[in-house]
Design a protein around this motif. Structure first.
Motif, PDB file in Angstrom:
ATOM      1  N   VAL A   1       0.834  -1.202   0.000  1.00 56.33           N
ATOM      2  CA  VAL A   1       0.000   0.000   0.000  1.00 56.33           C
ATOM      3  C   VAL A   1       0.868   1.250   0.000  1.00 56.33           C
ATOM      4  O   VAL A   1       0.560   2.217  -0.698  1.00 56.33           O
ATOM      5  CB  VAL A   1      -0.953  -0.010   1.218  1.00 56.33           C
ATOM      6  N   LEU A   2       1.957   1.227   0.745  1.00 56.87           N
ATOM      7  CA  LEU A   2       2.808   2.420   0.854  1.00 56.87           C
ATOM      8  C   LEU A   2       3.347   2.885  -0.500  1.00 56.87           C
ATOM      9  O   LEU A   2       3.142   4.051  -0.866  1.00 56.87           O
ATOM     10  CB  LEU A   2       3.948   2.180   1.838  1.00 56.87           C
ATOM     11  N   PRO A   3       4.007   2.025  -1.280  1.00 58.55           N
ATOM     12  CA  PRO A   3       4.471   2.518  -2.579  1.00 58.55           C
ATOM     13  C   PRO A   3       3.328   2.867  -3.533  1.00 58.55           C
ATOM     14  O   PRO A   3       3.483   3.726  -4.402  1.00 58.55           O
ATOM     15  CB  PRO A   3       5.329   1.386  -3.140  1.00 58.55           C
ATOM     16  N   ALA A   4       2.172   2.233  -3.360  1.00 60.48           N
ATOM     17  CA  ALA A   4       1.025   2.572  -4.206  1.00 60.48           C
ATOM     18  C   ALA A   4       0.487   3.959  -3.857  1.00 60.48           C
ATOM     19  O   ALA A   4       0.142   4.738  -4.745  1.00 60.48           O
ATOM     20  CB  ALA A   4      -0.069   1.526  -4.056  1.00 60.48           C
ATOM     21  N   VAL A   5       0.455   4.281  -2.576  1.00 57.03           N
ATOM     22  CA  VAL A   5      -0.030   5.596  -2.144  1.00 57.03           C
ATOM     23  C   VAL A   5       0.954   6.690  -2.552  1.00 57.03           C
ATOM     24  O   VAL A   5       0.540   7.778  -2.956  1.00 57.03           O
ATOM     25  CB  VAL A   5      -0.271   5.613  -0.617  1.00 57.03           C
ATOM     26  N   VAL A   6       2.240   6.396  -2.474  1.00 56.61           N
ATOM     27  CA  VAL A   6       3.264   7.388  -2.837  1.00 56.61           C
ATOM     28  C   VAL A   6       3.062   7.875  -4.267  1.00 56.61           C
ATOM     29  O   VAL A   6       3.235   9.056  -4.560  1.00 56.61           O
ATOM     30  CB  VAL A   6       4.681   6.795  -2.642  1.00 56.61           C
ATOM     31  N   THR A   7       2.684   6.975  -5.153  1.00 58.08           N
ATOM     32  CA  THR A   7       2.490   7.364  -6.548  1.00 58.08           C
ATOM     33  C   THR A   7       1.029   7.672  -6.874  1.00 58.08           C
ATOM     34  O   THR A   7       0.724   8.002  -8.017  1.00 58.08           O
ATOM     35  CB  THR A   7       2.981   6.254  -7.494  1.00 58.08           C
ATOM     36  N   GLY A   8       0.150   7.545  -5.895  1.00 59.51           N
ATOM     37  CA  GLY A   8      -1.264   7.827  -6.127  1.00 59.51           C
ATOM     38  C   GLY A   8      -1.926   6.816  -7.044  1.00 59.51           C
ATOM     39  O   GLY A   8      -2.847   7.145  -7.788  1.00 59.51           O
ATOM     40  N   PHE A   9      -1.475   5.585  -6.984  1.00 60.27           N
ATOM     41  CA  PHE A   9      -1.993   4.529  -7.852  1.00 60.27           C
ATOM     42  C   PHE A   9      -3.072   3.754  -7.091  1.00 60.27           C
ATOM     43  O   PHE A   9      -2.815   2.746  -6.449  1.00 60.27           O
ATOM     44  CB  PHE A   9      -0.835   3.626  -8.286  1.00 60.27           C
ATOM     45  N   TRP A  10      -4.309   4.238  -7.167  1.00 59.28           N
ATOM     46  CA  TRP A  10      -5.386   3.713  -6.338  1.00 59.28           C
ATOM     47  C   TRP A  10      -5.786   2.274  -6.646  1.00 59.28           C
ATOM     48  O   TRP A  10      -6.134   1.539  -5.720  1.00 59.28           O
ATOM     49  CB  TRP A  10      -6.586   4.659  -6.389  1.00 59.28           C
ATOM     50  N   PRO A  11      -5.716   1.799  -7.890  1.00 55.15           N
ATOM     51  CA  PRO A  11      -6.002   0.371  -8.093  1.00 55.15           C
ATOM     52  C   PRO A  11      -5.040  -0.528  -7.296  1.00 55.15           C
ATOM     53  O   PRO A  11      -5.446  -1.559  -6.763  1.00 55.15           O
ATOM     54  CB  PRO A  11      -5.830   0.170  -9.598  1.00 55.15           C
ATOM     55  N   ALA A  12      -3.788  -0.119  -7.189  1.00 52.51           N
ATOM     56  CA  ALA A  12      -2.818  -0.907  -6.424  1.00 52.51           C
ATOM     57  C   ALA A  12      -3.052  -0.775  -4.924  1.00 52.51           C
ATOM     58  O   ALA A  12      -2.767  -1.707  -4.170  1.00 52.51           O
ATOM     59  CB  ALA A  12      -1.401  -0.489  -6.772  1.00 52.51           C
ATOM     60  N   VAL A  13      -3.563   0.372  -4.484  1.00 49.99           N
ATOM     61  CA  VAL A  13      -3.869   0.531  -3.062  1.00 49.99           C
ATOM     62  C   VAL A  13      -4.894  -0.519  -2.644  1.00 49.99           C
ATOM     63  O   VAL A  13      -4.728  -1.199  -1.625  1.00 49.99           O
ATOM     64  CB  VAL A  13      -4.392   1.954  -2.757  1.00 49.99           C
ATOM     65  N   PHE A  14      -5.920  -0.679  -3.436  1.00 48.59           N
ATOM     66  CA  PHE A  14      -6.932  -1.693  -3.125  1.00 48.59           C
ATOM     67  C   PHE A  14      -6.416  -3.096  -3.425  1.00 48.59           C
ATOM     68  O   PHE A  14      -6.698  -4.045  -2.696  1.00 48.59           O
ATOM     69  CB  PHE A  14      -8.219  -1.407  -3.894  1.00 48.59           C
ATOM     70  N   GLY A  15      -5.637  -3.243  -4.482  1.00 49.19           N
ATOM     71  CA  GLY A  15      -5.092  -4.544  -4.856  1.00 49.19           C
ATOM     72  C   GLY A  15      -4.112  -5.100  -3.842  1.00 49.19           C
ATOM     73  O   GLY A  15      -3.956  -6.321  -3.729  1.00 49.19           O
ATOM     74  N   ALA A  16      -3.469  -4.221  -3.088  1.00 51.22           N
ATOM     75  CA  ALA A  16      -2.510  -4.676  -2.082  1.00 51.22           C
ATOM     76  C   ALA A  16      -3.182  -5.450  -0.955  1.00 51.22           C
ATOM     77  O   ALA A  16      -2.525  -6.228  -0.263  1.00 51.22           O
ATOM     78  CB  ALA A  16      -1.752  -3.475  -1.512  1.00 51.22           C
ATOM     79  N   PHE A  17      -4.475  -5.250  -0.779  1.00 53.58           N
ATOM     80  CA  PHE A  17      -5.186  -5.950   0.293  1.00 53.58           C
ATOM     81  C   PHE A  17      -5.796  -7.272  -0.154  1.00 53.58           C
ATOM     82  O   PHE A  17      -6.281  -8.033   0.671  1.00 53.58           O
ATOM     83  CB  PHE A  17      -6.288  -5.051   0.877  1.00 53.58           C
ATOM     84  N   VAL A  18      -5.778  -7.563  -1.441  1.00 50.32           N
ATOM     85  CA  VAL A  18      -6.417  -8.777  -1.948  1.00 50.32           C
ATOM     86  C   VAL A  18      -5.741 -10.029  -1.408  1.00 50.32           C
ATOM     87  O   VAL A  18      -6.399 -10.911  -0.846  1.00 50.32           O
ATOM     88  CB  VAL A  18      -6.451  -8.779  -3.493  1.00 50.32           C
ATOM     89  N   THR A  19      -4.432 -10.144  -1.574  1.00 46.61           N
ATOM     90  CA  THR A  19      -3.731 -11.352  -1.133  1.00 46.61           C
ATOM     91  C   THR A  19      -3.817 -11.556   0.380  1.00 46.61           C
ATOM     92  O   THR A  19      -4.120 -12.667   0.820  1.00 46.61           O
ATOM     93  CB  THR A  19      -2.268 -11.355  -1.611  1.00 46.61           C
ATOM     94  N   PRO A  20      -3.591 -10.533   1.219  1.00 50.29           N
ATOM     95  CA  PRO A  20      -3.739 -10.765   2.657  1.00 50.29           C
ATOM     96  C   PRO A  20      -5.160 -11.204   3.040  1.00 50.29           C
ATOM     97  O   PRO A  20      -5.335 -12.059   3.920  1.00 50.29           O
ATOM     98  CB  PRO A  20      -3.403  -9.416   3.288  1.00 50.29           C
ATOM     99  N   LEU A  21      -6.163 -10.650   2.383  1.00 49.53           N
ATOM    100  CA  LEU A  21      -7.536 -11.085   2.671  1.00 49.53           C
ATOM    101  C   LEU A  21      -7.766 -12.522   2.225  1.00 49.53           C
ATOM    102  O   LEU A  21      -8.450 -13.290   2.919  1.00 49.53           O
ATOM    103  CB  LEU A  21      -8.540 -10.150   2.002  1.00 49.53           C
ATOM    104  N   LEU A  22      -7.197 -12.911   1.090  1.00 44.71           N
ATOM    105  CA  LEU A  22      -7.307 -14.298   0.643  1.00 44.71           C
ATOM    106  C   LEU A  22      -6.581 -15.244   1.597  1.00 44.71           C
ATOM    107  O   LEU A  22      -7.062 -16.346   1.873  1.00 44.71           O
ATOM    108  CB  LEU A  22      -6.753 -14.443  -0.777  1.00 44.71           C
TER     109      LEU A  22
END
Length: 124
Positions: free
Chosen positions: A90-111
């Motif tokens: 999430v951190l590197p995704a937020v740094v670049t403002g890449f919102w699909p990756a912000v949400f995508g970063a939580f997919v694997t931990p939730l799985l």
């Protein structure tokens, strides 16, 4: 190459691959900021999209590893932890403002959490 000291220290094999999928995008933040500061302003979008590509590759990597090892009881030692902490992407995704990756970063931990719950309920 697969028997290098770095890979061995990271847990070896698929565990090292999962950890590298999280570590490389996080470390690339430093390179991203340094490159953005020392290159002409016209190159900044190149570095932003490069960081976004690295984060996307990390997310895709841990997701692919999860699909190969979905059940905790059959995972190599340390892989569950490596997959669970992939939310740090999430951190590197937020740094670049890449919102699909912000949400995508939580997919694997939730799985990973979901598969642990399902596996625990199965054994009851």
């Amino acid at each position: 190459m697969a028997d290098s000291a770095v890979v061995a220290r990271l847990g070896g094999g698929v565990v090292a691959a999962a950890r590298l999928c999280v570590i490389v995008p996080a470390v690339f933040i430093v390179a991203y900021f340094l490159l953005a500061m020392v290159t002409p302003r016209a190159f900044v979008p190149v570095w932003v999209w490069t960081e976004r590509a690295v984060v996307s590759a990390g997310i895709a990597g841990v997701l692919w590893i999860f699909t190969r090892h979905p059940w905790h009881s059959r995972r190599p030692a340390g892989l569950t932890h490596a997959l669970a902490v992939s939310c740090l992407l999430v951190l590197p995704a937020v740094v670049t403002g890449f919102w699909p990756a912000v949400f995508g970063a939580f997919v694997t931990p939730l799985l990973v959490a979901g598969s642990a719950i399902v596996e625990r309920l199965r054994s009851v």
